[in-house]
Design a protein around this motif. Structure first.
Motif, short mmCIF file in Angstrom:
data_model
loop_
_atom_site.label_atom_id
_atom_site.label_comp_id
_atom_site.label_asym_id
_atom_site.label_seq_id
_atom_site.Cartn_x
_atom_site.Cartn_y
_atom_site.Cartn_z
N LYS A 1 -0.20 -0.87 -9.74
CA LYS A 1 -1.60 -0.63 -10.04
C LYS A 1 -1.89 0.78 -9.55
O LYS A 1 -1.57 1.11 -8.42
N SER A 2 -2.49 1.59 -10.43
CA SER A 2 -2.68 2.99 -10.07
C SER A 2 -4.14 3.40 -10.17
O SER A 2 -4.91 2.84 -10.95
N TYR B 1 0.43 -0.64 -4.90
CA TYR B 1 -0.80 0.10 -5.18
C TYR B 1 -0.51 1.58 -4.99
O TYR B 1 -0.16 2.01 -3.89
N TRP C 1 -6.93 2.05 -2.02
CA TRP C 1 -6.91 0.77 -2.70
C TRP C 1 -7.42 -0.36 -1.81
O TRP C 1 -7.16 -1.53 -2.09
N LEU D 1 -6.87 -4.06 -3.22
CA LEU D 1 -5.82 -4.85 -2.58
C LEU D 1 -6.44 -6.09 -1.93
O LEU D 1 -5.89 -7.19 -2.05
N ASP E 1 0.87 -1.17 0.00
CA ASP E 1 0.00 0.00 0.00
C ASP E 1 0.92 1.23 0.00
O ASP E 1 1.25 1.77 1.05
#
Length: 163
Positions: free
Chosen positions: A76-77, A52, A92, A96, A15
């Motif tokens: 991952k955005s 993330y 996220w 996640l 994270d």
């Protein structure tokens, strides 16, 4: 923190927003994501590492995302959302969690790199499914419930995890 066995398959879910804000508010430093990944894997088989991230359209973020990819993280955005009243939101948590539940079928251990207590229930669920859950984050900004829900905890407050 030795692994249960060297043939464990592990997924690392970072994270980045949580780690960034914790490192900056506690130490005014950046996270060494390479060192975090090395410790998280710890001589085990890495199945997948995902970071993330939030797109805030700041000058250096593309370089940061590329650096994460070079280290071995898939990024991952999500875009930072600004509401009419000026508040901003981007997290996220659901993404996640869904990735963790999906990956649980393919790994022996999941390392959650976050201090966010919202992931406590996820830890309990994964452990119930037979997956070892390890948490890596900064102790002063980590939920005690999250630490209690994990099989192990690594405090990232040491110089070896900060730049």
């Amino acid at each position: 923190m030795p692994p249960l066995h060297s043939s464990q398959r592990v997924a690392v879910l970072a994270d980045a927003q949580n780690l960034y804000h914790s490192a900056h508010s506690l130490f005014s430093r950046n996270v060494d994501y390479d060192a975090v990944l090395e410790q998280a894997v710890y001589e085990r088989e890495l199945v997948r590492a995902i970071a993330y991230v939030i797109r805030a359209h700041s000058p250096d973020e593309e370089r940061f995302f590329e650096a994460l990819s070079d280290i071995g993280y898939e990024t991952k955005s999500k875009d930072l959302k600004t509401f009419a009243d000026g508040t901003k939101k981007a997290d996220w948590d659901v993404g996640l969690s869904l990735d963790a539940i999906t990956l649980a079928q393919h790994v022996d251990a999941i390392v959650l790199c976050t201090g966010d207590g919202d992931f406590t229930r996820l830890c309990w669920h994964l452990r119930h499914e037979g997956v070892r859950v390890e948490v890596m984050s900064f102790r002063p900004s980590t939920s005690e419930d999250l630490i209690d829900a994990a099989d192990s905890f690594v405090d990232l407050a040491g110089d070896e995890y900060l730049l």
